[in-house]
Design a protein around this motif. Structure first.
Motif, PDB file in Angstrom:
ATOM      1  N   ILE A  40       1.289  -1.391  -0.076  1.00  0.00           N
ATOM      2  CA  ILE A  40      -0.166  -0.174  -0.235  1.00  0.00           C
ATOM      3  C   ILE A  40       0.446   1.563  -0.222  1.00  0.00           C
ATOM      4  O   ILE A  40       2.059   1.956   0.241  1.00  0.00           O
ATOM      5  CB  ILE A  40      -1.034   0.228   1.173  1.00  0.00           C
ATOM      6  N   THR A  41       0.464   2.582  -0.124  1.00  0.00           N
ATOM      7  CA  THR A  41       0.789   3.372  -0.410  1.00  0.00           C
ATOM      8  C   THR A  41       0.349   4.437   0.798  1.00  0.00           C
ATOM      9  O   THR A  41      -0.865   4.583   0.582  1.00  0.00           O
ATOM     10  CB  THR A  41       1.425   4.444  -1.341  1.00  0.00           C
ATOM     11  N   SER A  42       1.135   4.561   2.075  1.00  0.00           N
ATOM     12  CA  SER A  42       0.444   5.337   2.884  1.00  0.00           C
ATOM     13  C   SER A  42       1.433   6.337   3.623  1.00  0.00           C
ATOM     14  O   SER A  42       2.656   5.144   4.670  1.00  0.00           O
ATOM     15  CB  SER A  42      -0.770   4.600   3.789  1.00  0.00           C
ATOM     16  N   GLN A  43       1.191   7.594   4.452  1.00  0.00           N
ATOM     17  CA  GLN A  43       1.821   8.176   5.445  1.00  0.00           C
ATOM     18  C   GLN A  43       1.631   7.719   6.767  1.00  0.00           C
ATOM     19  O   GLN A  43       2.211   7.875   7.108  1.00  0.00           O
ATOM     20  CB  GLN A  43       0.901   9.792   5.669  1.00  0.00           C
ATOM     21  N   THR A  44       0.389   6.943   6.734  1.00  0.00           N
ATOM     22  CA  THR A  44      -0.110   6.219   7.967  1.00  0.00           C
ATOM     23  C   THR A  44       0.813   4.379   8.344  1.00  0.00           C
ATOM     24  O   THR A  44       0.187   4.410   9.869  1.00  0.00           O
ATOM     25  CB  THR A  44      -1.280   6.287   8.369  1.00  0.00           C
ATOM     26  N   GLY A  45       0.257   4.229   7.444  1.00  0.00           N
ATOM     27  CA  GLY A  45       1.081   2.617   7.238  1.00  0.00           C
ATOM     28  C   GLY A  45      -0.418   2.276   7.450  1.00  0.00           C
ATOM     29  O   GLY A  45      -0.367   0.590   7.275  1.00  0.00           O
ATOM     30  N   SER A  46      -1.826   2.604   6.884  1.00  0.00           N
ATOM     31  CA  SER A  46      -2.497   1.969   6.144  1.00  0.00           C
ATOM     32  C   SER A  46      -3.311   2.333   5.239  1.00  0.00           C
ATOM     33  O   SER A  46      -2.737   3.672   4.828  1.00  0.00           O
ATOM     34  CB  SER A  46      -4.056   2.093   7.672  1.00  0.00           C
ATOM     35  N   TYR A  47      -4.583   1.449   5.542  1.00  0.00           N
ATOM     36  CA  TYR A  47      -4.928   2.341   3.644  1.00  0.00           C
ATOM     37  C   TYR A  47      -5.578   3.207   3.570  1.00  0.00           C
ATOM     38  O   TYR A  47      -6.049   4.108   4.236  1.00  0.00           O
ATOM     39  CB  TYR A  47      -6.058   0.924   3.454  1.00  0.00           C
ATOM     40  N   ILE A  48      -5.186   4.281   2.380  1.00  0.00           N
ATOM     41  CA  ILE A  48      -5.769   5.717   2.082  1.00  0.00           C
ATOM     42  C   ILE A  48      -6.677   5.602   0.920  1.00  0.00           C
ATOM     43  O   ILE A  48      -6.791   6.436   0.005  1.00  0.00           O
ATOM     44  CB  ILE A  48      -5.144   5.874   2.317  1.00  0.00           C
TER      45      ILE A  48
END
Length: 471
Positions: free
Chosen positions: A244-252
């Motif tokens: 995934i690509t995310s700044q939070t580490g979760s799905y965006i």
């Protein structure tokens, strides 16, 4: 008494005046305003076909059937690793080790009734113990059959007491942008989770190095989904959820899967050869951008521009030339390098591929036999390749690999040139180990620690044997 009656009369009169004013001025204006709003025209897309005004998705798509078919074939993978943490005072006092057991989780997909399971390499990397839990809550110990770091695909196996449900591979090349897909996995340890979305893009490269070719989807994927299934509405496996690509580490909103054609090829190679056998065309160049087109005077901005054809490669033998623009491989359009890379990653040496190129404004088709990679890039040296018997005879040696191109690193390049090393020279040993092929070189470099001295022995064009040491 008169005073009270006067107050009541004044109150009633004030109320009547207020009500009258509301009826005459306020309510009338509201009617006008509402009437004007209703008269505003609405805009709709114009179509000559009858359409559903609510734009409801196709209700004939059976998510339930695909989910039921897939959910029993996706497993929960638990990987126990050992990490070295920082030594504490208590560890030092009691003489304890600073190593700690860590547990990571992911997903996997059963691909055969006898227990072969495909997952991501990063899910099983560094494992000391590996367990797999099926959808029926049965748990088995698993062993690693093989893995490929480049594609992030691994193959593991369990010995079950019964035949297991399994997923069949679909053809990821036939998957279309906008097509419905389901992601099945175990995010955040929530087993047997199914999410839906569409294919958002294909041949997506996240590294910027043009060495990846992911399927992009907006089906929700989170930590724990790695190694799980991406399936179409028939329940066919078209991808292995990986990133995934995310700044939070979760799905965006975006997730990425290794296409099934690549994953299937990696698994087959691991089972047959123990490693991945890649078939190569034997060309170098780049995707055509506006700048690229201007530099080479091209009238197109799509395709792969061939700058150089490797000598004796499949492309060379078939007749491809520098300046050709690859437009298709079989029936797959090539618009950028990741398209080409993704297709070739699903092919093996000796496969024959029809290559459509644009040459002098005309399209030509060449049948190219893919070959096993015979070159290797070593940053300190450059590009080396397997030496032919005539090369070894010329340099009067029985073993070695040939320098095909010197490095682009200016410091190392100057060093080699100043020492008289040139293209064609033969490297006979690395770290005191004789080399006969690039596979030998790759093995030596892989087992070398970062800070170890690198010792290179070669024979130059004068027939002199030289030794060079690098830190």
């Amino acid at each position: 008494m008169k005073k009270i009656l006067s107050i009541l009369f004044v109150s009633a009169l004030g109320g009547a005046i207020t009500l009258g004013a509301y009826k005459i001025f306020i309510e009338k204006n509201q009617d006008v305003a509402i009437q004007n709003k209703q008269e505003q025209p609405f805009s709709f897309p114009v179509s000559h076909q009858t359409t559903n005004a609510n734009f409801i998705p196709d209700t004939d798509v059976s998510f339930a059937a695909a989910a039921e078919k897939t959910v029993h074939t996706v497993v929960h993978v638990k990987n126990t690793t050992v990490s070295s943490g920082q030594m504490t005072f208590e560890d030092l006092f009691f003489g304890r080790q600073s190593q700690r057991a860590q547990v990571g989780t992911g997903s996997g997909v059963i691909i055969s009734p006898d227990g072969y399971i495909i997952t991501n390499n990063h899910v099983i990397a560094g494992s000391r113990a590996l367990t797999v839990t099926l959808n029926n809550n049965k748990t088995y110990e698993a062993k690693i059959i093989g893995a490929d770091e480049k594609t992030d695909i691994a193959l593991i196996k369990v010995e079950a007491d019964e035949e297991l449900p399994f997923t069949t591979f679909g053809d990821s090349d036939q998957a279309k942008i906008g097509e419905w897909v389901l992601a099945v996995g175990n995010p955040f340890n929530l087993t047997s989770t199914v999410t839906a979305g569409i294919i958002s893009a294909k041949s997506r490269d996240l590294s910027g190095l043009s060495n990846q070719s992911f399927i992009q989807t907006d089906a929700a994927v989170n930590p724990g989904n790695s190694g799980g299934a991406l399936v179409n509405t028939n329940g066919d496996l078209i991808g292995i959820n990986t990133a995934i690509t995310s700044q939070t580490g979760s799905y965006i909103g975006y997730s990425f899967a290794v296409p099934s054609n690549i994953a299937k090829k990696v698994v087959q190679d691991i089972m047959e050869f123990g490693n991945v056998q890649n078939g190569i065309l034997g060309v170098s160049g780049g995707s055509i951008s506006a700048g690229y087109a201007e530099k080479f005077g091209l009238n197109t901005t799509e395709g792969f521009y061939i700058e150089e054809v490797e000598e004796d490669s499949g492309a060379d033998i078939a007749g491809l030339k520098s300046g050709d623009i690859i437009k298709k491989l079989e029936n797959i359009e090539i618009k950028k390098f990741s398209d080409l890379k993704g297709f070739l990653n699903s092919k093996s040496p000796n496969d024959v591929v029809n290559v459509t190129v644009l040459r002098d404004g005309e399209q030509k088709v060449f049948a190219v036999t893919l070959r096993k990679n015979e070159t290797l890039t070593v940053p300190i040296i450059g590009v080396i390749k397997n030496a032919k018997p005539k090369d070894l005879k010329k340099y009067k040696t029985e073993n070695g690999v040939k320098i095909a191109r010197l490095t682009n690193n200016k410091n190392y390049l100057s060093y080699w040139i100043n020492n008289g090393v040139q293209v064609g020279d033969i490297i006979t040993a690395i770290n005191d180990t004789k080399v006969n092929s690039i596979d030998d070189v790759q093995t030596i470099l892989k087992n070398r620690h970062t800070n170890d001295l690198l010792r290179i022995e070669l024979i130059n064009s004068k027939g002199e044997k030289e030794r060079y040491n690098f830190r």
